[in-house]
Design a protein around this motif. Structure first.
Motif, PDB file in Angstrom:
ATOM      1  N   ASP A 164      50.116  34.462  35.775  1.00 41.24           N
ATOM      2  CA  ASP A 164      48.764  34.650  35.255  1.00 41.24           C
ATOM      3  C   ASP A 164      48.700  35.809  34.281  1.00 41.24           C
ATOM      4  O   ASP A 164      47.688  35.998  33.605  1.00 41.24           O
ATOM      5  CB  ASP A 164      47.777  34.899  36.407  1.00 41.24           C
ATOM      6  N   SER A 165      49.764  36.656  34.291  1.00 44.18           N
ATOM      7  CA  SER A 165      49.763  37.839  33.423  1.00 44.18           C
ATOM      8  C   SER A 165      50.410  37.497  32.103  1.00 44.18           C
ATOM      9  O   SER A 165      51.481  36.883  32.066  1.00 44.18           O
ATOM     10  CB  SER A 165      50.499  38.993  34.105  1.00 44.18           C
ATOM     11  N   GLN A 166      49.809  37.922  31.010  1.00 42.21           N
ATOM     12  CA  GLN A 166      50.341  37.699  29.678  1.00 42.21           C
ATOM     13  C   GLN A 166      50.999  38.981  29.177  1.00 42.21           C
ATOM     14  O   GLN A 166      50.425  40.058  29.251  1.00 42.21           O
ATOM     15  CB  GLN A 166      49.204  37.283  28.732  1.00 42.21           C
ATOM     16  N   ARG A 167      52.219  38.848  28.641  1.00 44.72           N
ATOM     17  CA  ARG A 167      52.959  40.004  28.123  1.00 44.72           C
ATOM     18  C   ARG A 167      52.508  40.290  26.700  1.00 44.72           C
ATOM     19  O   ARG A 167      52.287  39.373  25.906  1.00 44.72           O
ATOM     20  CB  ARG A 167      54.462  39.721  28.148  1.00 44.72           C
ATOM     21  N   SER A 168      52.427  41.589  26.356  1.00 42.23           N
ATOM     22  CA  SER A 168      52.030  41.971  24.996  1.00 42.23           C
ATOM     23  C   SER A 168      52.363  43.433  24.775  1.00 42.23           C
ATOM     24  O   SER A 168      52.678  44.166  25.716  1.00 42.23           O
ATOM     25  CB  SER A 168      50.529  41.741  24.784  1.00 42.23           C
ATOM     26  N   ARG A 169      52.330  43.831  23.505  1.00 42.71           N
ATOM     27  CA  ARG A 169      52.447  45.258  23.167  1.00 42.71           C
ATOM     28  C   ARG A 169      51.031  45.819  23.128  1.00 42.71           C
ATOM     29  O   ARG A 169      50.137  45.245  22.506  1.00 42.71           O
ATOM     30  CB  ARG A 169      53.124  45.440  21.813  1.00 42.71           C
ATOM     31  N   PHE A 170      50.832  46.968  23.765  1.00 49.16           N
ATOM     32  CA  PHE A 170      49.482  47.530  23.853  1.00 49.16           C
ATOM     33  C   PHE A 170      49.561  49.040  23.898  1.00 49.16           C
ATOM     34  O   PHE A 170      50.621  49.624  24.181  1.00 49.16           O
ATOM     35  CB  PHE A 170      48.742  46.995  25.085  1.00 49.16           C
ATOM     36  N   VAL A 171      48.439  49.655  23.611  1.00 48.49           N
ATOM     37  CA  VAL A 171      48.307  51.113  23.705  1.00 48.49           C
ATOM     38  C   VAL A 171      47.767  51.422  25.095  1.00 48.49           C
ATOM     39  O   VAL A 171      46.717  50.897  25.514  1.00 48.49           O
ATOM     40  CB  VAL A 171      47.374  51.655  22.608  1.00 48.49           C
ATOM     41  N   LEU A 172      48.441  52.271  25.821  1.00 53.83           N
ATOM     42  CA  LEU A 172      48.079  52.539  27.208  1.00 53.83           C
ATOM     43  C   LEU A 172      46.666  53.101  27.319  1.00 53.83           C
ATOM     44  O   LEU A 172      45.914  52.762  28.248  1.00 53.83           O
ATOM     45  CB  LEU A 172      49.097  53.505  27.837  1.00 53.83           C
ATOM     46  N   GLY A 173      46.281  53.933  26.399  1.00 54.74           N
ATOM     47  CA  GLY A 173      44.957  54.559  26.473  1.00 54.74           C
ATOM     48  C   GLY A 173      43.839  53.539  26.436  1.00 54.74           C
ATOM     49  O   GLY A 173      42.805  53.716  27.108  1.00 54.74           O
ATOM     50  N   ASP A 174      44.009  52.447  25.668  1.00 51.26           N
ATOM     51  CA  ASP A 174      42.972  51.420  25.590  1.00 51.26           C
ATOM     52  C   ASP A 174      42.819  50.701  26.928  1.00 51.26           C
ATOM     53  O   ASP A 174      41.704  50.437  27.393  1.00 51.26           O
ATOM     54  CB  ASP A 174      43.310  50.417  24.496  1.00 51.26           C
ATOM     55  N   VAL A 175      43.943  50.374  27.583  1.00 44.39           N
ATOM     56  CA  VAL A 175      43.894  49.681  28.874  1.00 44.39           C
ATOM     57  C   VAL A 175      43.237  50.566  29.926  1.00 44.39           C
ATOM     58  O   VAL A 175      42.377  50.122  30.709  1.00 44.39           O
ATOM     59  CB  VAL A 175      45.314  49.267  29.302  1.00 44.39           C
ATOM     60  N   VAL A 176      43.609  51.843  29.951  1.00 48.18           N
ATOM     61  CA  VAL A 176      43.045  52.766  30.941  1.00 48.18           C
ATOM     62  C   VAL A 176      41.544  52.949  30.698  1.00 48.18           C
ATOM     63  O   VAL A 176      40.737  52.995  31.643  1.00 48.18           O
ATOM     64  CB  VAL A 176      43.788  54.105  30.897  1.00 48.18           C
ATOM     65  N   ALA A 177      41.128  53.054  29.444  1.00 51.28           N
ATOM     66  CA  ALA A 177      39.708  53.251  29.136  1.00 51.28           C
ATOM     67  C   ALA A 177      38.876  52.072  29.618  1.00 51.28           C
ATOM     68  O   ALA A 177      37.788  52.242  30.197  1.00 51.28           O
ATOM     69  CB  ALA A 177      39.538  53.451  27.633  1.00 51.28           C
ATOM     70  N   THR A 178      39.367  50.854  29.391  1.00 52.32           N
ATOM     71  CA  THR A 178      38.649  49.660  29.851  1.00 52.32           C
ATOM     72  C   THR A 178      38.530  49.644  31.367  1.00 52.32           C
ATOM     73  O   THR A 178      37.473  49.310  31.933  1.00 52.32           O
ATOM     74  CB  THR A 178      39.372  48.400  29.359  1.00 52.32           C
ATOM     75  N   LEU A 179      39.636  50.015  32.057  1.00 50.21           N
ATOM     76  CA  LEU A 179      39.619  50.031  33.518  1.00 50.21           C
ATOM     77  C   LEU A 179      38.606  51.042  34.047  1.00 50.21           C
ATOM     78  O   LEU A 179      37.791  50.737  34.933  1.00 50.21           O
ATOM     79  CB  LEU A 179      41.031  50.346  34.041  1.00 50.21           C
ATOM     80  N   LEU A 180      38.646  52.259  33.517  1.00 55.93           N
ATOM     81  CA  LEU A 180      37.766  53.307  34.026  1.00 55.93           C
ATOM     82  C   LEU A 180      36.299  52.976  33.752  1.00 55.93           C
ATOM     83  O   LEU A 180      35.403  53.336  34.545  1.00 55.93           O
ATOM     84  CB  LEU A 180      38.148  54.652  33.406  1.00 55.93           C
ATOM     85  N   GLN A 181      36.049  52.313  32.659  1.00 52.37           N
ATOM     86  CA  GLN A 181      34.665  51.937  32.349  1.00 52.37           C
ATOM     87  C   GLN A 181      34.133  50.948  33.384  1.00 52.37           C
ATOM     88  O   GLN A 181      32.964  51.006  33.779  1.00 52.37           O
ATOM     89  CB  GLN A 181      34.602  51.334  30.938  1.00 52.37           C
ATOM     90  N   SER A 182      35.042  50.039  33.874  1.00 52.96           N
ATOM     91  CA  SER A 182      34.598  49.032  34.839  1.00 52.96           C
ATOM     92  C   SER A 182      34.353  49.609  36.223  1.00 52.96           C
ATOM     93  O   SER A 182      33.577  49.041  37.008  1.00 52.96           O
ATOM     94  CB  SER A 182      35.632  47.905  34.913  1.00 52.96           C
ATOM     95  N   VAL A 183      35.008  50.717  36.551  1.00 50.34           N
ATOM     96  CA  VAL A 183      34.856  51.286  37.898  1.00 50.34           C
ATOM     97  C   VAL A 183      33.947  52.507  37.901  1.00 50.34           C
ATOM     98  O   VAL A 183      33.699  53.085  38.969  1.00 50.34           O
ATOM     99  CB  VAL A 183      36.234  51.647  38.490  1.00 50.34           C
ATOM    100  N   GLN A 184      33.478  52.914  36.741  1.00 48.23           N
ATOM    101  CA  GLN A 184      32.696  54.147  36.655  1.00 48.23           C
ATOM    102  C   GLN A 184      31.439  54.078  37.528  1.00 48.23           C
ATOM    103  O   GLN A 184      31.064  55.034  38.207  1.00 48.23           O
ATOM    104  CB  GLN A 184      32.310  54.418  35.200  1.00 48.23           C
TER     105      GLN A 184
END
Length: 737
Positions: free
Chosen positions: A574-594
């Motif tokens: 179910d997981s898709q592999r890609s190149r990404f910037v870690l800061g963007d992934v962390v920011a999205t996560l923290l926004q969802s749990v804030q």
């Protein structure tokens, strides 16, 4: 002939059938501007003469033609100017000299004439140089008369005058008499061959060897040769003879100078023998063979002596004969086992004293008292012995010289015995060391064998222990599998109990409300039979609406619980592999749990290197971090009691690049922490301390699977009870495929 001028021909022609040193003659004549050419045939010589460039010809008699030597006049006739010809003969003779003169030769010379003399005769004949001036009052070679006997008497060398043909000695000087130990009268009554042994060292008859050498001297091939001769005592002399023919009108004589080279030859033989012995020692030749070779070498250097080598036995008291090839075998055998001591002959005493012992008169020396009769029986009268020492305190044996007449050693004898002792010491010490090494080698082999046996025994014991350990491990594995099975069953039981407990409330509430509404529906149906009042219908509708709300709310709660249990394992597809910037992934996560973090009155802290890039699975990483945050909310802070600001604390998420190129993500909180006894089990499936209170025991299990499986990293947990917990994720920038 007129004086030489630069306008005259300047080429000297050599006509010879054998090799002639034209280069040496060219070097001698170059200073006077002469050229030298050589040919090997008569026709070539005639062609050169016709060119008119020749100043002089050196003609080999062997190429001059027949007995009349006709090539000589033909060369002169072919030349456009007078051409002198020097005839060269390998075997000069009076008859040939006369024929050369008749053929018109300018000179008749031996082929062996030294090059410098040949060059001088050419330049004098061509007047390129002038003869030495005759000084007034000085004698010339033509007028000088010298008494030959007086000249011989004053010579420091051994010289004799010999008559060629008969080889009879005509005159000798004092040095010759000393060399042969004979008087002048005795020498003058004999001939040269009487002073030689019948056979030379190589086995050839002396008269044949001397005749051959004399012939070579007369032909000019040699002037010095070697000949074995005899002293009047019978002692062999190796001599070098330099012979010069002296010919007068009446006599054919030979001037002979004799040099005794015996010492020089013996020194060379000793040097070569020492080298050969050292080679034998170096290649490990047997000791007795080496010592025998040594004794024979020394005996060849002395006159009438016999040598022996004795070895000191390992007991340090008795001796053993090792070498004595010219001594009686019975005498050598009698020496075996004799003790050393202060009066034990020459050898036993030398080994006892550790110093040289000289006995010049065995029959009257007290050191030989015990062995005097044996020495007399074998004709021994003198014995000199030197100990063979490894060092100043260690005696190996002795080297001795025996003589059959009373005698004391001279300097040469002492030098020889010292040399022999030194060489024997090297050979014996080498053999002793090899024997010691062999003993050590054998002992080492014994030790190796013993150690090998010990290791073999240890190996067998280890194999037996290994078999026992394998059995124990098999039993342990079976026990472990049973314990795991029991633990899983226990965990499953606990999970089932928790699931039942969690689902029982909403389902029970729904069933209660459904039962209540069923009763009210039955009552409403009865009211319809008797007549339904408006108020009763409105009351029923209100109760139905309330019941619907309760049932819907509880069923949604049950559905949510079931959906959570479906995430026991993560499907990486179910997981898709890609190149990404870690800061963007962390920011999205923290926004969802804030929102959830804020409702519990907690502070969410971010410490992330925003621009870190990864080639991985952002969805899986997000789920893993979300599980960790949920774990902190449920287990770290809910246990402290209260919501809506009653629990205070913080959750920190940090991410940095480590020294080995990995990315280290750390999620830490300031909650209640994890009990030490629970820390080893936090990644076990179904393990939870909040079963039935919002925890399923699957969050950290799923997180561990994501980190170590899909993301290809490691996860580590640390906690201090009462102060919080932290989880560190070490992830590669590029996840495995």
């Amino acid at each position: 002939m007129p004086p030489f001028s630069a306008d005259q021909p300047q080429t000297i022609l050599i006509v010879a059938s054998t090799a002639y040193d034209a280069a040496a003659l060219r070097r001698m004549l170059r200073r006077h501007h002469f050229e030298v050419h050589a040919v090997a045939r008569g026709d070539e010589a005639l062609a050169a003469a016709r060119n008119g460039e020749l100043a002089l010809v050196l003609l080999d008699v062997a190429l001059a033609g027949s007995a009349s030597l006709e090539l000589c006049p033909r060369l002169q006739q072919a030349s456009q100017h007078p051409l002198p010809v020097f005839l060269l003969s390998t075997h000069p003779g009076e008859d040939e000299r006369m024929r050369a003169h008749e053929a018109g030769a300018a000179a008749y010379l031996p082929m062996s004439l030294p090059i410098d003399e040949m060059a001088e005769k050419i330049m004098l004949y061509l007047q390129a140089i002038s003869p030495a001036p005759v000084l007034a009052g000085m004698p010339t070679m033509a007028t000088l008369e010298v008494n030959y006997h007086t000249m011989l008497a004053g010579s420091p060398d051994a010289i004799l005058l010999l008559q060629r043909g008969s080889n009879r000695i005509l005159d000798v000087n004092r040095r010759t008499r000393q060399l042969f130990g004979m008087t002048e009268t005795e020498l003058l009554q004999t001939d040269l061959l009487s002073l030689c042994p019948p056979l030379q060292a190589d086995g050839q008859p002396s008269d044949h060897v001397f005749a051959t050498d004399l012939e070579q001297v007369m032909s000019g091939a040699v002037q010095v040769f070697e000949l074995e001769m005899l002293h009047s005592s019978g002692r062999a002399l190796t001599c070098e003879l330099r012979m010069v023919p002296l010919t007068t009108q009446e006599h054919r004589l030979m001037h002979v100078r004799i040099v005794d080279v015996t010492s020089r030859k013996l020194a060379a033989e000793l040097r070569d023998g020492k080298n050969a012995l050292l080679e034998m020692i170096a290649r490990g030749a047997p000791l007795l063979e080496t010592l025998d070779r040594l004794v024979r070498l020394i005996e060849a250097q002395i006159d009438g002596g016999h040598c022996t080598v004795m070895l000191l036995n390992p007991d340090g008291v008795t001796v053993q004969s090792a070498a004595g090839p010219s001594m009686p075998a019975e005498y050598m055998s009698a020496l075996n086992g004799l003790p050393i001591g202060p009066a034990a002959g020459s050898c036993g005493t030398a080994m006892y004293r550790k110093q040289t012992v000289i006995v010049s008169d065995i029959l009257n020396d007290p050191l030989w008292t015990p062995y005097r009769n044996a020495a007399a029986h074998f004709g021994l009268r003198a014995c000199w012995s030197m100990p063979i020492l490894l060092d100043k305190d260690t005696v190996l044996g002795s080297f001795a010289m025996y003589y059959q007449e009373e005698r004391v050693p001279d300097e040469e004898d002492r030098r020889l015995i010292h040399t022999a002792t030194h060489l024997a010491g090297i050979a014996i010490a080498r053999t002793r060391r090899e024997e010691e090494l062999e003993r050590h080698r054998e002992h080492l082999e014994e030790l190796v064998s013993a150690r090998t046996a010990e290791l073999q025994q240890a190996k067998q014991e280890a194999e037996l222990a290994n078999e026992e350990l394998s059995t124990v491990l098999d039993n342990l594995s079976t026990t472990q599998q049973e314990l795991v099975r029991r633990d899983k069953l226990a965990a499953l039981g606990a999970l089932v109990a928790g699931v039942a407990h969690e689902l029982n409330t909403p389902i029970g509430n729904s069933l209660t409300m459904a039962g209540s509404m069923s009763e009210r529906t039955a009552a409403l149906r009865e009211d319809l039979k008797t007549g339904l009042r408006r108020s009763a219908l409105e009351s029923y509708l209100e109760q139905a609406a309330a019941a619907d709300e309760v049932v819907l709310r509880n069923l949604n709660r049950a559905a949510a619980l079931v959906a959570g249990f479906k995430h026991i394992a993560l499907d990486s597809d179910d997981s898709q592999r890609s190149r990404f910037v870690l800061g963007d992934v962390v920011a999205t996560l923290l926004q969802s749990v804030q929102g959830e973090v804020a409702r519990q009155g907690l502070e969410l802290i971010e410490d992330v290197d925003h621009w870190l890039e990864m080639d991985s699975y952002p969805g899986a990483l997000t789920r893993a971090l979300r599980h960790l945050i949920d774990n902190s909310l449920v287990h770290g802070f809910s246990a402290r009691g209260g919501r809506n600001g009653d629990a205070r604390g913080s959750i920190t998420l940090s991410a940095h690049e480590s020294a080995n190129g990995e990315i280290a993500l750390t999620l830490s909180d300031t909650g209640v922490g994890i009990a030490p006894e629970n820390l080893p089990r936090i990644y076990d499936p179904f393990f939870t301390t909040r079963l039935g209170a919002g925890g399923s025991g699957l969050g950290l299990y799923i997180t561990h699977n994501i980190v170590t499986g899909v993301l290809g990293g490691h996860i580590e947990a640390a906690s201090t009870p009462g102060q919080g917990a932290s989880f560190m994720l070490r992830l590669p920038k590029i996840a495995p495929r």
